[in-house]
Design a protein around this motif. Structure first.
Motif, short mmCIF file in Angstrom:
data_model
loop_
_atom_site.label_atom_id
_atom_site.label_comp_id
_atom_site.label_asym_id
_atom_site.label_seq_id
_atom_site.Cartn_x
_atom_site.Cartn_y
_atom_site.Cartn_z
N PRO A 41 0.84 -1.23 0.00
CA PRO A 41 0.00 0.00 0.00
C PRO A 41 0.86 1.26 0.00
N ILE A 42 1.47 1.57 -1.14
CA ILE A 42 2.40 2.69 -1.22
C ILE A 42 1.70 4.01 -0.96
N ASP A 43 0.38 4.10 -1.24
CA ASP A 43 -0.35 5.34 -1.01
C ASP A 43 -0.42 5.68 0.47
N LYS A 44 -0.36 4.65 1.32
CA LYS A 44 -0.37 4.89 2.77
C LYS A 44 1.03 5.16 3.31
N LEU A 45 2.03 4.67 2.57
CA LEU A 45 3.41 4.88 3.02
C LEU A 45 3.96 6.25 2.62
N LEU A 46 3.46 6.81 1.53
CA LEU A 46 3.99 8.10 1.05
C LEU A 46 3.90 9.21 2.09
N PRO A 47 2.74 9.41 2.74
CA PRO A 47 2.70 10.48 3.77
C PRO A 47 3.71 10.26 4.88
N GLN A 48 3.92 8.97 5.24
CA GLN A 48 4.90 8.67 6.28
C GLN A 48 6.30 9.04 5.83
N TYR A 49 6.65 8.75 4.57
CA TYR A 49 7.97 9.11 4.04
C TYR A 49 8.15 10.63 4.06
N PHE A 50 7.12 11.34 3.62
CA PHE A 50 7.19 12.80 3.62
C PHE A 50 7.48 13.34 5.02
N PHE A 51 6.71 12.86 5.98
CA PHE A 51 6.86 13.37 7.35
C PHE A 51 8.21 12.99 7.94
N ASN A 52 8.62 11.73 7.79
CA ASN A 52 9.87 11.27 8.41
C ASN A 52 11.09 12.00 7.85
N VAL A 53 11.11 12.21 6.55
CA VAL A 53 12.28 12.82 5.92
C VAL A 53 12.32 14.32 6.19
N LEU A 54 11.21 15.00 5.97
CA LEU A 54 11.21 16.46 6.06
C LEU A 54 11.25 16.98 7.49
N THR A 55 11.08 16.09 8.47
CA THR A 55 11.20 16.52 9.87
C THR A 55 12.50 16.03 10.49
N THR A 56 13.44 15.52 9.66
CA THR A 56 14.74 15.11 10.17
C THR A 56 15.48 16.33 10.71
N SER A 57 15.99 16.23 11.92
CA SER A 57 16.60 17.39 12.57
C SER A 57 17.82 17.90 11.81
N GLU A 58 18.61 16.97 11.24
CA GLU A 58 19.81 17.39 10.52
C GLU A 58 19.47 18.21 9.28
N LEU A 59 18.28 18.02 8.75
CA LEU A 59 17.90 18.70 7.51
C LEU A 59 17.56 20.17 7.75
N VAL A 60 17.37 20.55 8.99
CA VAL A 60 17.05 21.94 9.30
C VAL A 60 18.17 22.87 8.86
N ALA A 61 19.42 22.37 8.91
CA ALA A 61 20.57 23.21 8.55
C ALA A 61 20.56 23.59 7.08
N LEU A 62 19.97 22.75 6.24
CA LEU A 62 20.04 22.99 4.80
C LEU A 62 19.38 24.30 4.37
N PRO A 63 18.10 24.54 4.68
CA PRO A 63 17.51 25.83 4.26
C PRO A 63 18.19 27.03 4.89
N LEU A 64 18.74 26.85 6.10
CA LEU A 64 19.43 27.97 6.74
C LEU A 64 20.70 28.34 5.98
N PHE A 65 21.47 27.34 5.55
CA PHE A 65 22.67 27.63 4.76
C PHE A 65 22.30 28.22 3.40
N VAL A 66 21.18 27.78 2.84
CA VAL A 66 20.71 28.37 1.57
C VAL A 66 20.40 29.85 1.76
N ILE A 67 19.68 30.18 2.84
CA ILE A 67 19.36 31.59 3.14
C ILE A 67 20.64 32.39 3.37
N MET A 68 21.58 31.80 4.09
CA MET A 68 22.85 32.47 4.36
C MET A 68 23.57 32.80 3.05
N GLY A 69 23.61 31.84 2.13
CA GLY A 69 24.25 32.08 0.84
C GLY A 69 23.56 33.16 0.05
N GLU A 70 22.22 33.23 0.12
CA GLU A 70 21.47 34.26 -0.59
C GLU A 70 21.82 35.65 -0.06
#
Length: 434
Positions: A41-70
């Protein structure tokens, strides 16, 4: 299994070639493969993948470094770097050409972006070098090579992505990139020395004589480097001083970039609007690609592709060095068609089990992969840094590619060195973290 792998590759190439966004291509390929070959049931797994990946704590640094570069892109930092380095580079063989290398190394330690490093340093250094009469070939070629250091010298946005996908410490990856980044910069400078020694006319006659610049003037010029040094100490100092995590250090860096922009007069309502829009577009694109790569990576696990590939490579009984050589060749070919970031997220689910099974550390492989991605930045037809330089100079991609070849050769030799002596990469993170 051959049918599954062939179908996956064919479908992925088809959607990528049709111009569909990379993130949607990866996700669509994963969903299609599960629908064809597994009852999940991939349709039920997709929301879980979205949430798990995009709420990873290490990933918070990425948009901040992008803003810093801008923010930094809109300051006078590149002019400050040139003025501060020029009195110190003039006594080296190759003279002011070394500003490309040293300037990119310094900016790489601030922005974490290869394209931003190339563009910010190139805006001033290329204009000034060509105005003074330096060879166009080596001025552009050295900038293309040195601009790739934005991915290797920490903080690095690519290392953050690799750390999240490989479940490896981002701080260990940052630490592992220090010595290779410094050594690669030194090798680039060595190439400048070699080429200008063999062809002295690459340096204008007026610049060949060593100018008698007093130490007082050299030290006075260092004040021009103050904004860059301030940001480096702010970001890296807070991390390695134990004051902040990589994510928190990125937030500190954004604050420092705002201060530098304000002091240098680069802030306005219009600038804030452009920074917000550009950062949002970049981060949205990266987030979609990461989710798509996660979906495809999990699907390859469901289908047994990763374990099958690992078993197949093991059956070939390749030595670790030959495995790395084969992967280098594969990535060089991929780099002609995919930009570096897409290469990592597309191949990592399959490749990482192979290299770990061969006995390579994930931190070492992260540094290797970053250097290969750097090569992808300067290989046509999808070499992003080549397009950045084209935008700065107006030269054709073919010409820019040709003058970059000596620095590509340096990077290939450097990859061979790291494969032969992996302890060089691991020495510093082992010393600091065990």
């Amino acid at each position: 299994m051959a049918v599954i792998v062939s179908t996956l590759l064919l479908f992925l190439l088809l959607v990528l070639g049709s111009g569909v966004w990379v993130g949607l291509s990866l996700m669509g390929t994963g969903v299609t493969m599960v629908s064809l070959f597994r009852d999940i049931p991939i349709d039920k797994l997709l929301p879980q993948y979205f949430f798990n990946v995009l709420t990873t704590s290490e990933l918070v640094a990425l948009p901040l470094f992008v803003i810093m570069g801008e923010f930094l892109f809109r300051t006078r930092l590149s002019r400050s770097l040139f003025n501060g380095l020029a009195p110190w580079m003039g006594f080296l063989p190759g003279r002011l050409l070394h500003i490309n290398i040293v300037g990119c190394s310094i900016f790489a330690a601030i922005s974490g972006s290869s394209a931003a490093t190339t563009q910010v340093v190139g805006r001033i250094s290329l204009t000034e070098l060509l105005r003074r009469g330096y060879s166009r070939d080596i001025a552009i070629g050295s900038l293309a090579g040195a601009g790739t250091l934005g991915f290797l010298i920490p903080p690095s946005t690519v290392m953050i992505i690799y750390g999240v996908l490989a479940e490896e410490s981002v701080l260990r990856l940052f630490t592992a990139g220090f010595l290779p980044g410094i050594l690669l910069a030194i090798l680039f400078m060595g190439m400048i020395v070699l080429r200008t020694s063999l062809k002295p006319d690459m340096i204008p006659e007026s610049e060949r004589q060593l100018r008698n610049v007093s130490m007082a003037k050299r030290f006075a010029a260092l004040k021009e480097l103050a904004p860059a040094v301030f940001l480096i100490l702010l970001v890296l100092g807070s991390m390695y001083g134990g004051i902040a995590t990589p994510s928190e250090a990125a937030a500190v860096g954004v604050f420092g970039a705002i201060l530098v922009s304000a002091v240098q007069g680069g802030l306005s309502f219009g600038a804030f609007r452009d920074i917000a829009l550009s950062s949002m577009q970049t981060c949205s694109m990266i987030g979609l690609i990461i989710v798509g790569a996660t979906v495809l990576g999990n699907v390859t696990s469901f289908l047994g592709i990763a374990s099958h590939m690992a078993d197949y490579v093991a059956s070939l009984e390749l030595s670790p060095f030959m495995l790395i050589l084969a992967l280098t060749c594969i990535y060089l070919v991929l780099g002609c068609f995919l930009e570096g970031f897409s290469m990592i997220v597309t191949t990592l689910p399959v490749v990482l089990p192979l290299v770990t099974a061969a006995g390579f550390d994930k931190v070492w492989f992260g540094v290797f992969l970053v250097i290969v991605v750097e090569l992808a930045q300067i290989t046509p037809p999808v070499g992003f840094n080549l397009f950045v330089i084209q935008g700065v100079t107006g030269d054709g991609i073919g010409y820019i590619t040709r003058v970059t070849i000596p620095f590509v050769a340096v990077m290939l030799a450097f990859i061979a060195f790291l494969a032969t002596f992996p302890e060089f990469v691991m020495w510093l993170p082992t010393l600091l973290f065990g």
